[in-house]
Design an enzyme around this catalytic site. Structure first.
Site, short mmCIF file in Angstrom:
data_model
loop_
_atom_site.label_atom_id
_atom_site.label_comp_id
_atom_site.label_asym_id
_atom_site.label_seq_id
_atom_site.Cartn_x
_atom_site.Cartn_y
_atom_site.Cartn_z
N TYR A 171 29.16 35.35 49.34
CA TYR A 171 30.39 34.84 48.73
C TYR A 171 30.21 33.39 48.26
O TYR A 171 30.52 33.05 47.11
CB TYR A 171 31.50 34.94 49.78
CG TYR A 171 32.85 34.39 49.40
CD1 TYR A 171 33.75 35.16 48.67
CD2 TYR A 171 33.26 33.13 49.83
CE1 TYR A 171 35.02 34.67 48.36
CE2 TYR A 171 34.52 32.63 49.52
CZ TYR A 171 35.40 33.41 48.79
OH TYR A 171 36.65 32.93 48.49
N GLN A 173 35.39 35.08 41.82
CA GLN A 173 34.72 35.81 42.88
C GLN A 173 35.69 36.74 43.60
O GLN A 173 35.34 37.86 43.97
CB GLN A 173 34.09 34.84 43.88
CG GLN A 173 33.50 35.47 45.13
CD GLN A 173 32.39 36.45 44.84
OE1 GLN A 173 31.72 36.35 43.82
NE2 GLN A 173 32.18 37.42 45.72
N GLU A 174 36.91 36.30 43.77
CA GLU A 174 37.90 37.10 44.48
C GLU A 174 38.41 38.28 43.65
O GLU A 174 38.54 39.39 44.17
CB GLU A 174 39.10 36.22 44.88
CG GLU A 174 38.79 35.16 45.93
CD GLU A 174 38.61 35.76 47.32
OE1 GLU A 174 38.81 36.98 47.49
OE2 GLU A 174 38.24 35.01 48.24
N SER A 175 38.71 38.02 42.37
CA SER A 175 39.43 39.05 41.60
C SER A 175 38.94 39.28 40.18
O SER A 175 39.50 40.09 39.47
CB SER A 175 40.91 38.64 41.51
OG SER A 175 41.05 37.45 40.73
#
Length: 427
Positions: free
Chosen positions: A412, A285-287
């Site tokens: 998120y 999800q972040e990168s």
């Protein structure tokens, strides 16, 4: 009543167990990290607790479940079974607890149908002994010349995989099963309904009205108290969130990118008692598993760590995957501890994820708004309602930490839970 004869309910109480007949799949019952899970399992476990007995699981072949029930080897069937007339001839059903609809399923690159008549000439694979077989037989009897291929004891989930990998062209699946499995097999297309809406229920022996009545009382209580909704939310709450290209990429990158970082993710997750798959879901999800990723706000690396967080967590290079994961997991653990006042461990983790994304203070502000609105401040479902309010002046001007893009942490957390679920199903 004959001396010494015990009713089915008395037998259950004497044994101290109730025997659930089910099937092993993502919607009914499966084990993860040696723990039993599944919508049907969770609901049945709550029923057993309601009766004050233990839950015993029996998993026979699909087309023998009613035989197992009527032979007395099990007490009730809980396996996402639709209530149909033929089944009501051989068993007694509870009141419905979920509405579903049979859908035509095909691969995204194969044309579907726009009306039932277009089933003519098509070969459709379904599991033997299912309501799908019954419905297709009705359609064929109406004069639409389709071919029905029956598969012996092959789970619908497996048949959906076969469609996804183009081993077969078409199948039928209930909407709940199709929606849940679409995240695991994003190549499938959920097409036209081929039947009116149907209902799921639990089945008992025809002679066991007392148990049926107990089940109905429990289901009514579960609906009134919100228990049924809570279990539904756990397994089906986000199935309507579907981004084909994102999930397709995720499945690809599990194979191409995740292996490079899997070892360090496992190592750091184990330090703090986190499931490594949850950390992997966060990293994606972040990168998108890109160690050199950079956001528009300047956060960097696999776990998108800010400069202040990097310093606080004691790392010097945010682009080093090992350092990034180390800092990210350590920071998540710190956030997790700051929500120690939340009694439910699962809820606590959701709050910690939100705090990782939007900041601890904003999550506490959202709790304050939840309290004002009379919501349970320790439930993530409450914060899903109040976090987005932090972008409205009417609300954020009264908070300690002010404005926040509060819709982002909601999105998120939902995304992470979707990725996490996929990784768990892949074992």
């Amino acid at each position: 009543m004959e001396i010494g004869f015990k009713s089915p309910m008395e037998q259950i109480q004497k044994r101290g167990t109730i025997r659930m007949i089910t099937t092993n799949n993502a919607t009914s019952y499966y084990t993860y990290r040696e723990s039993p899970m599944g919508f049907e399992y969770d609901l049945a476990k709550a029923f057993a607790d309601h009766l004050g007995v233990a839950l015993e699981i029996i998993v026979p072949e699909w087309d023998t479940m009613f035989n197992v029930l009527n032979s007395g080897q099990g007490d009730f069937i809980a396996a996402s079974i639709t209530i149909t007339e033929p089944r009501e001839q051989i068993a007694l059903f509870s009141q419905p607890y979920m509405t579903v609809q049979q859908k035509f399923i095909h691969h995204k690159l194969i044309f579907g149908i726009k009306h039932i008549e277009q089933l003519a000439g098509k070969t459709i694979h379904v599991r033997k002994g299912t309501s799908y077989q019954e419905r297709l037989a009705e359609i064929k009897a109406s004069g639409i010349d389709l071919e029905i291929k029956l598969l012996d004891d092959v789970a619908t989930q497996e048949i959906l995989r076969m469609v996804s990998e183009k081993e077969i062209n078409f199948t039928i699946a209930d909407s709940n099963i199709a929606l849940l499995n679409r995240r695991y097999y994003p190549e499938i297309k959920i097409g036209l309904p081929i039947h009116e809406k149907e209902y799921l229920g639990w089945a008992v022996k025809k002679t066991n009205k007392a148990l049926r009545d107990q089940i109905n009382q429990f289901l009514e209580m579960a609906e009134e108290t919100g228990l049924l909704g809570k279990i539904y939310e756990k397994y089906y709450g986000d199935v309507d969130i579907f981004d084909y290209f994102d999930l397709k990429k995720f499945h690809e990158r599990i194979k191409t990118r995740l292996p490079k970082y899997k070892k360090v993710i496992k190592t750091e997750a184990e330090k703090y008692g986190f499931d490594w798959r949850l950390i992997a879901a966060m990293a994606y999800q972040e990168s998108h598993f890109n160690a050199r990723a950079k956001s528009r706000t300047g956060v960097r690396g696999l776990m998108q760590v800010t400069r202040p967080t990097a310093r606080q967590m004691g790392i010097t290079n945010r682009l080093d995957p090992k350092q990034s994961v180390k800092a990210g997991v350590k920071f998540l653990n710190l956030m997790h501890k700051r929500f120690d006042d939340i009694p439910d461990p699962q809820q606590k983790t959701l709050f910690a994820l939100a705090g990782y994304n939007v900041g601890y203070g904003h999550v506490r502000d959202a709790q304050a708004i939840a309290r004002q609105k009379g919501l349970d401040i320790n439930k993530w479902t409450s914060l899903e309602k109040t976090l987005p309010l932090l972008s409205k002046r009417k609300y954020y001007k009264q908070t300690r930490h002010g404005y926040a893009r509060g819709g982002e942490p909601v999105h998120y957390v939902k995304r992470i839970l979707t990725y996490y679920d996929i990784l768990r199903q892949k074992g």
